[in-house]
Design a protein around this motif. Structure first.
Motif, PDB file in Angstrom:
ATOM      1  N   VAL A   1     -16.031  40.567  29.724  1.00 39.09           N
ATOM      2  CA  VAL A   1     -14.900  39.849  30.323  1.00 39.09           C
ATOM      3  C   VAL A   1     -15.361  39.112  31.575  1.00 39.09           C
ATOM      4  N   HIS A   2     -16.137  39.793  32.403  1.00 36.80           N
ATOM      5  CA  HIS A   2     -16.647  39.167  33.625  1.00 36.80           C
ATOM      6  C   HIS A   2     -17.550  37.985  33.301  1.00 36.80           C
TER       7      HIS A   2
ATOM      8  N   THR B   1     -21.133  46.270  28.954  1.00 24.52           N
ATOM      9  CA  THR B   1     -19.867  46.945  28.656  1.00 24.52           C
ATOM     10  C   THR B   1     -18.820  45.889  28.303  1.00 24.52           C
ATOM     11  N   GLU B   2     -17.679  46.352  27.848  1.00 25.69           N
ATOM     12  CA  GLU B   2     -16.574  45.425  27.561  1.00 25.69           C
ATOM     13  C   GLU B   2     -16.150  44.713  28.839  1.00 25.69           C
ATOM     14  N   GLN B   3     -16.152  45.418  29.962  1.00 23.92           N
ATOM     15  CA  GLN B   3     -15.806  44.793  31.240  1.00 23.92           C
ATOM     16  C   GLN B   3     -16.847  43.726  31.612  1.00 23.92           C
ATOM     17  N   ASP B   4     -18.129  44.003  31.365  1.00 22.35           N
ATOM     18  CA  ASP B   4     -19.172  43.003  31.609  1.00 22.35           C
ATOM     19  C   ASP B   4     -18.903  41.737  30.798  1.00 22.35           C
TER      20      ASP B   4
END
Length: 92
Positions: free
Chosen positions: A35-36, A30-33
């Motif tokens: 960033v992380h 995901t987009e959050q992945d």
């Protein structure tokens, strides 16, 4: 913090990085992945840098010959904000 807690934090971060890297390879991140992953990449690079700095400082303290980049004749690079060297000046 004690050494066991630091180790556990590092282990969890490394495990999470491996998981996210797998998602990236499978194109399921995901987009959050993403960033992380960037944050964990930075943390891991800074940890490696910190260990390298500490190793070089131990060698220098014993009079060994190590390569160090200096910003001037009087002090080492200022990289506190990035988690590398903790001090500007070489150890005495």
């Amino acid at each position: 913090m004690n050494d066991k807690l630091y180790y556990t934090i590092g282990k969890i971060a490394a495990d999470k990085h491996e998981s996210i890297t797998s998602k990236l390879a499978d194109d399921t991140a995901t987009e959050q992945d993403k960033v992380h992953a960037l944050l964990l990449d930075e943390i891991m690079a800074l940890a490696k840098n910190r260990l390298s700095v500490e190793k070089n400082e131990r060698i220098a303290e014993k009079g060994g010959d190590v390569w160090v980049e200096r910003t001037s004749e009087s002090h080492y690079p200022h990289i506190r904000l990035h988690g590398g060297a903790l001090e500007d000046d070489p150890p005495m």
